[in-house]
Design an enzyme around this catalytic site. Structure first.
Site, mmCIF file in Angstrom:
data_model
loop_
_atom_site.group_PDB
_atom_site.id
_atom_site.type_symbol
_atom_site.label_atom_id
_atom_site.label_comp_id
_atom_site.label_asym_id
_atom_site.label_seq_id
_atom_site.Cartn_x
_atom_site.Cartn_y
_atom_site.Cartn_z
ATOM 1 N N GLU A 12 -2.204 10.575 0.084
ATOM 2 C CA GLU A 12 -3.411 9.758 0.119
ATOM 3 C C GLU A 12 -3.959 9.371 1.540
ATOM 4 O O GLU A 12 -5.159 9.692 1.816
ATOM 5 C CB GLU A 12 -3.335 8.717 -0.943
ATOM 6 C CG GLU A 12 -4.750 7.977 -1.157
ATOM 7 C CD GLU A 12 -4.955 7.001 -0.242
ATOM 8 O OE1 GLU A 12 -6.329 6.526 -0.096
ATOM 9 O OE2 GLU A 12 -4.378 6.415 0.751
ATOM 10 N N ASP A 42 0.832 -1.169 0.029
ATOM 11 C CA ASP A 42 -0.177 -0.160 -0.068
ATOM 12 C C ASP A 42 0.927 1.357 0.025
ATOM 13 O O ASP A 42 1.418 1.618 1.122
ATOM 14 C CB ASP A 42 -0.941 -0.104 1.145
ATOM 15 C CG ASP A 42 -1.900 1.389 1.295
ATOM 16 O OD1 ASP A 42 -1.875 2.027 0.257
ATOM 17 O OD2 ASP A 42 -2.502 1.439 2.422
HETATM 18 ZN ZN LIG Z 1 -3.472 2.787 2.759
HETATM 19 ZN ZN LIG Z 2 -3.570 2.858 -0.242
#
Ligand SMILES: [Zn+2]
Ligand SMILES: [Zn+2]
Ligand SMILES: [Zn+2]
Ligand SMILES: [Zn+2]
Lengths: 454, 454
Positions: free
Chosen positions: B317, B283
């Protein structure tokens, strides 16, 4: 139809009533959630039990109370001494060429680094033998790093080749001039948690700080080294050995006293201590729970079996079989009356095999036991060389017959000696089968008059 | 035999040469290890990339260099601002009735506790709704604990119901008088590692410290509470929010410039930032690697496709889609030229489905794309409501057509936002398939003249 093989008939050691008892015990053990409840209690109300810590003392109190509650006839403790070791904290990171944190854990018994930690270039060895082959003085001022990866095997056979670097690595590295030692964790998982476990310093060699990197961090370090530039790492351990400061702990012992030959002892063993990082639910909470539950089921029968069943919860196993060494001294004159023993210290799955270690004549009786265990999925090993697991290995060497039970150990070394040794790793269904096996084994050995030494 | 359905023929958007290119791109993507190598490089040479940290800056430098090296025609960065947050350390333990350590992690954006930590009785709620239903003032001086357990689902559908307690839990608890907030980690594993992730304080409500317990520790706390005695816990977080201290980061953007309609943009997106605890290999290292590799394969063709392919590696993000909000402002007048986009921020397995979000006429073309992806194991969802994953969801809401790709997400939330987000969790074979899918998608969208809005 089921046909009884000839040797079994010759060896018939149980009456019909005994066999009926065994069938009833099996049913009880397979239905009861007791072993799991014991482990739940130990894990929740006590937690980790590192020798000399409050948790260790709390564990002893807990075990004595639990044995009494479970209907043991006698319960007592026997003092054990060890030396002080505290883990402190571990910090590790790559400094150059690419700064990154690493997750590390001190090996049990390791000394600490200087207070501010130390920085040095790291030298990788693919295994202990490669470290051993390094020229004298070649690691002067360096940190040695053994990156050997433990293999996953159903019987845990990957442990032996890997654990050598944990026990003997630090002194070997120090003998070549290293200032510290790091190794890939002895474990089969890929979690960012290091595996601890005891290390042994050799006399006369500088004791250097020693840590295990989590397996993903060992991957990272090896990848970084593989780029060919010098790699510098930082290591800080605040661990402390105090070989002159004793701590007191205890073996906890409980008996179901034999009705005819109380002086003859069938042993079920486990170790009560654990490493400090997890809650010791698996290692060896499972052993503690299975042996206590098995003894309880037998204590619940209307009559005691002929021989005494002794459950020994050994102290200080993790730090070098310290509790059993005390036990051997305390019971020096009684070892010959330990007719057979089994320890449970590898539990996380279903038992699939029994390995005996008995006299040649007793093998026929072991086959009879094997017939009783076969419906539980336990086969009889063709070997006859068991000496007992963990603590009991010392009694085995001293002549006590033993059986070893082998479980599916595929996952065992995912959790072993890590923070992850927690109750959720314990499979309640496997515990039922394990308990049934130990219940049948100990009743069989205590009720029959078999001399397992012959 | 394979028969082409009628709607497909009507929608034929590619020349034979284009189709040949796609077959060649697929072969290349399925054979190439490039995406894995990119992730290996990012993970090893940069590591974690929390907004405002040196790793974040290093990630931006790395991404610019990598894009240039991979043959992008244009590479640039666009500044993004955010506020300072530092994690510090987290300590948690049960004080009474049974003292035990717990593994905890601060939620992203959490304030710290007082320097010496805080102690209070804990009150358990089975989910966010139960916390919401607690009477006003009922948590005065208490620590609220939400023990909701995330469900494992192939499409990650367990995340939504669980993550509510992470975002809104702290302010809800504070509104009832709680002095701190703990929750079971939003994750499907049973590792002794907490899952972080952003929390959102409501204006006008006291900001209380908030942490996630590892799942085994949540089990332990719930078991302890279930015994019915008051349970007191200790919590210490040294996290610091500095809403008045800005940090600078950047979106990193690279283009394969279109040969005929360079102003029309096909977007492939991922986010470059990560949480600080793992190395962000999954991620969103997977998204970064797949989109970069896909663009590279297309850049290696003898001719550029007609439209521009823009790879956007969004900043910040994790802390609230901050990078894409800057992007929307910076490119306000250009949004209508974003013809379609796909983000990759859920990658750890094979893609099994494509969900479009396009105009009704464009659906025929999407079926054509689906035919190209079917041999890779990707089916076409009957839905047509995709807005884009993660960052791209904001462009989707602003009218950009999108496709979402759905992977086997069974394991994704085992690692998500934990120390365990490391390279070993990345499956090189899945990356090849993911890359083939993104390569085909982006080439198809850039080379055909399809208006996906229609
Ligand atoms: Zn994340
Ligand atoms: Zn992510
Ligand atoms: Zn053990
Ligand atoms: Zn052990």
């Amino acid at each position: 139809a089921f046909s009884v093989p000839a040797p079994l008939l010759q060896a018939q050691s149980l009456t019909d009533g005994d066999t009926a008892n065994i069938m009833a015990l099996k049913k009880t053990a397979l239905q009861s959630n007791l072993a799991y409840e014991i482990d739940e209690s130990l894990t929740t109300e006590v937690g980790p039990r590192l020798v000399g810590t409050p948790g260790d003392a709390q564990g002893i109190t807990w075990a004595v109370a639990k044995m009494k509650q479970l209907g043991f006839d006698k319960v007592w403790t026997e003092e054990v001494q060890h030396v002080t070791w505290t883990r402190g904290v571990a910090e590790a990171r790559i400094i150059a060429p690419y700064p990154q944190k690493m997750v590390a854990i001190a090996l049990g018994g390791s000394t600490g680094t200087p207070e501010d930690g130390l920085k040095a270039e790291v030298v990788e060895f693919k295994d202990f033998a490669a470290l051993e082959a390094a020229p004298e003085g070649s690691l002067e001022g360096k940190i040695a790093y053994v990156s050997f990866r433990m293999e996953r095997k159903i019987n845990g056979a990957g442990y032996g080749p890997a654990v050598k670097a944990r026990g003997a690595g630090p002194s070997m590295a120090a003998s070549k001039g290293a200032v510290a030692y790091v190794m890939r964790s002895v474990g089969t998982d890929n979690n960012r948690l290091g595996h601890t476990g005891g290390t042994n310093y050799k006399d006369g060699i500088t004791r250097i700080p020693a840590a295990a990197l989590s397996n993903p961090d060992a991957d990272l370090l090896s990848r970084t080294i593989s780029r060919g530039k010098p790699v510098e790492i930082f290591l800080k351990l605040t661990a402390e050995r105090k070989d002159d400061v004793p701590v007191i702990t205890a073996n906890v012992i409980g008996e179901i006293t034999g009705s005819e030959k109380p002086e003859e002892i069938v042993v079920m063993a486990a170790h009560l201590d654990s490493w400090d990082v997890g809650t010791g639910a698996v290692d060896d909470g499972i052993g503690v729970s299975v042996t206590l539950a098995a003894a309880h089921h037998i204590a619940n029968l209307p009559e005691r079996p002929k021989r005494t069943i002794r459950v020994i919860l050994f102290a200080a196993e993790e730090v070098g079989l310290v509790g059993v060494k005390h036990y051997m001294k305390d019971h020096e004159n009684e070892i010959a009356q330990h007719v057979i023993g089994a320890e449970w210290d590898f539990g996380v799955g279903l038992i699939y095999e029994m390995v005996p270690g008995v006299g040649p004549a007793a093998l026929n009786h072991i086959r009879e036991l094997a017939h009783l265990l076969a419906p539980l999925g336990v086969s009889l090993s063709p070997k006859n060389d068991a000496k007992g697991q963990s603590d009991l290995s010392l009694l085995g060497k001293a002549g006590m017959p033993a059986v070893n039970f082998s479980p599916d150990g595929m996952k065992y070394f995912d959790y072993h000696h890590t923070d992850n040794d927690t109750l959720d790793k314990v499979d309640p269904e496997a515990l039922k089968q394990n308990t049934a096996v130990f219940t049948i084994f100990s009743y069989f050995a205590a009720q029959s008059g078999i001399d397992f030494r012959k």
